[in-house]
Design an enzyme around this catalytic site. Structure first.
Site, short mmCIF file in Angstrom:
data_model
loop_
_atom_site.label_atom_id
_atom_site.label_comp_id
_atom_site.label_asym_id
_atom_site.label_seq_id
_atom_site.Cartn_x
_atom_site.Cartn_y
_atom_site.Cartn_z
N LYS A 76 0.84 -1.21 0.00
CA LYS A 76 0.00 0.00 0.00
C LYS A 76 0.88 1.27 0.00
O LYS A 76 0.66 2.17 -0.79
CB LYS A 76 -0.95 0.00 1.21
CG LYS A 76 -1.92 -1.19 1.18
CD LYS A 76 -2.96 -1.11 2.28
CE LYS A 76 -2.44 -1.43 3.67
NZ LYS A 76 -1.96 -2.82 3.84
N THR A 77 1.87 1.28 0.88
CA THR A 77 2.76 2.45 0.96
C THR A 77 3.59 2.56 -0.32
O THR A 77 3.77 3.65 -0.87
CB THR A 77 3.69 2.32 2.19
OG1 THR A 77 2.86 2.13 3.33
CG2 THR A 77 4.54 3.56 2.39
N ASP B 223 -1.49 6.64 6.41
CA ASP B 223 -1.50 5.21 6.71
C ASP B 223 -2.44 4.98 7.90
O ASP B 223 -2.69 5.92 8.67
CB ASP B 223 -0.07 4.78 7.08
CG ASP B 223 0.15 3.30 6.86
OD1 ASP B 223 -0.78 2.62 6.38
OD2 ASP B 223 1.25 2.82 7.16
N THR C 195 -5.79 -1.47 6.93
CA THR C 195 -5.89 -2.93 6.99
C THR C 195 -7.33 -3.33 7.33
O THR C 195 -7.67 -4.50 7.31
CB THR C 195 -4.97 -3.48 8.10
OG1 THR C 195 -5.20 -2.71 9.28
CG2 THR C 195 -3.51 -3.36 7.70
N ARG D 65 6.56 -8.22 1.64
CA ARG D 65 7.43 -7.76 2.72
C ARG D 65 8.06 -8.95 3.45
O ARG D 65 9.22 -8.92 3.83
CB ARG D 65 6.65 -6.88 3.71
CG ARG D 65 7.56 -6.23 4.75
CD ARG D 65 6.78 -5.49 5.79
NE ARG D 65 6.12 -4.32 5.23
CZ ARG D 65 5.14 -3.67 5.84
NH1 ARG D 65 4.70 -4.07 7.01
NH2 ARG D 65 4.59 -2.62 5.29
#
Ligand code: ADE
Length: 341
Positions: free
Chosen positions: A68-69, A113, A162, A221
């Protein structure tokens, strides 16, 4: 939060953040996976560029560690604009947000975020900013209170969460575009691992990349983190080349099993199966028994276990599936049998 949770995409330390950043794709063309999302995003960005306008506000939702980031940074780069990043819990006072918003230039991107964790006051403050590019700022108190209407430049808000379900509908409705980011299939993760190994100048066998991919819980990640652990292991115990056997040994030593489950995943399943006899059990009770934050369980542990069908979420609580019991080789205690807890 335990240290091993870092594996599943939680907080990252500053120096690891640096490596993480350098492995991140910087353009849509470099980005691997999420093909449909990339296609839609490309149309949105091309159209905004054609009209020489800021892109509409965008909401990304999905489990942590899926990009997302990274996508927010890519959008900023593709639009040739500046990105300002903050997070829901960091925005405490309207004054903080006022400072950020009034400093945004035409086309800048504000990335928030954990946007589901904005306070109601801040959230309400955002509505006119998002919709009409203005804010109503209250100055002074009591009888002297005045509302100043401050115009803003046309910016793009990118929100990441999330927990899409925790977003209020007025906030959700002010985003022009929502994108769900789903877990990555192993083929995409293997490609990401090969790309990252290239960037880290590490030789890796395709089968080893596949092994890491299969144990990464659908999450880039985690794939990059496991790659670094395997790379260290090979450098210390072998010749630095990542072959499949060394990848398997390193991941076994890390406590990451063939399905990618780590100690906390297994403990959660074990508690449901043995202590709560397979469930149903409420998430609060699980958090207390495991001595873990409920948010950690809900955001980082449960989504993948739900995805692979190892737990089910029912109205009465969480239940472990027969597949989970088979994977762990345990079943609920029968009467008279001692549970290990
Ligand atoms: N590194 C992390 N996520 C990635 C992705 N989706 N594509 C390429 N490299 C990545």
């Amino acid at each position: 939060m335990t240290r091993e949770r870092v594996l599943t995409g939680g907080q990252i330390t500053p120096e690891e953040d640096q490596v993480q950043l350098s492995l991140r794709p910087k353009t849509l063309a470099e980005y691997i996976g999420q093909k449909e999302l990339r296609g839609k995003l490309k149309v949105t960005l091309d159209a905004a560029r054609q009209r020489q306008e800021a892109a509409e506000h965008i909401l990304f939702y999905g489990p942590p560690g899926l990009g997302k980031t990274t996508l927010a940074h890519i959008i900023a780069r593709e639009m040739d604009s500046k990105l300002f990043a903050t997070a829901g819990p960091a925005l405490q006072r309207t004054g903080d947000l006022m400072g950020i918003l009034t400093n945004l230039k035409e086309g800048d991107i504000l990335f928030i975020d954990e946007i589901h964790r904005l306070s109601p006051v801040i959230e309400e403050f955002m509505y006119p900013a998002m919709e009409d590019f203005k804010v109503d700022f209250v100055v002074d108190k009591g009888a002297f209170a005045k509302v100043i209407n401050v115009p803003l430049k046309r910016f793009t808000l990118i929100g990441a969460t999330t927990r899409a379900g925790m977003l209020s509908s007025p906030l959700r409705d002010r985003f022009g575009l929502y994108y769900h980011i789903d877990f990555y299939p192993p083929e995409d993760l293997a490609e990401i691992v090969l790309r990252s190994a290239r960037l880290l100048e590490t030789e890796i066998a395709p089968e080893a990349a596949q092994t890491i991919a299969l144990r990464s819980r659908g999450t880039p990640r985690i794939a990059n983190r496991l790659l670094r652990r395997v790379r260290d292991y090979s450098a210390v115990k072998d010749d630095g080349v990542i072959r499949n056997e060394i990848a398997i040994k390193a991941l076994d030593a890390e406590g990451v099993d063939a399905l990618g489950l780590d100690n906390l995943d297994r403990k959660l399943l074990q508690v449901i199966i043995e202590y709560y006899k397979g469930g149903p059990v409420g998430i609060e009770a699980l958090g207390a028994t495991l001595n873990e934050e409920v948010d950690t369980l809900v955001d980082m542990v449960e989504p993948f276990l739900l995805k692979i069908g190892f737990i089910q979420r029912t109205r009465r609580g969480r239940m472990a599936s027969p597949e989970a019991m088979k994977h762990l080789g345990i079943g609920p205690p029968t009467d008279g049998q001692q549970s290990m807890f």
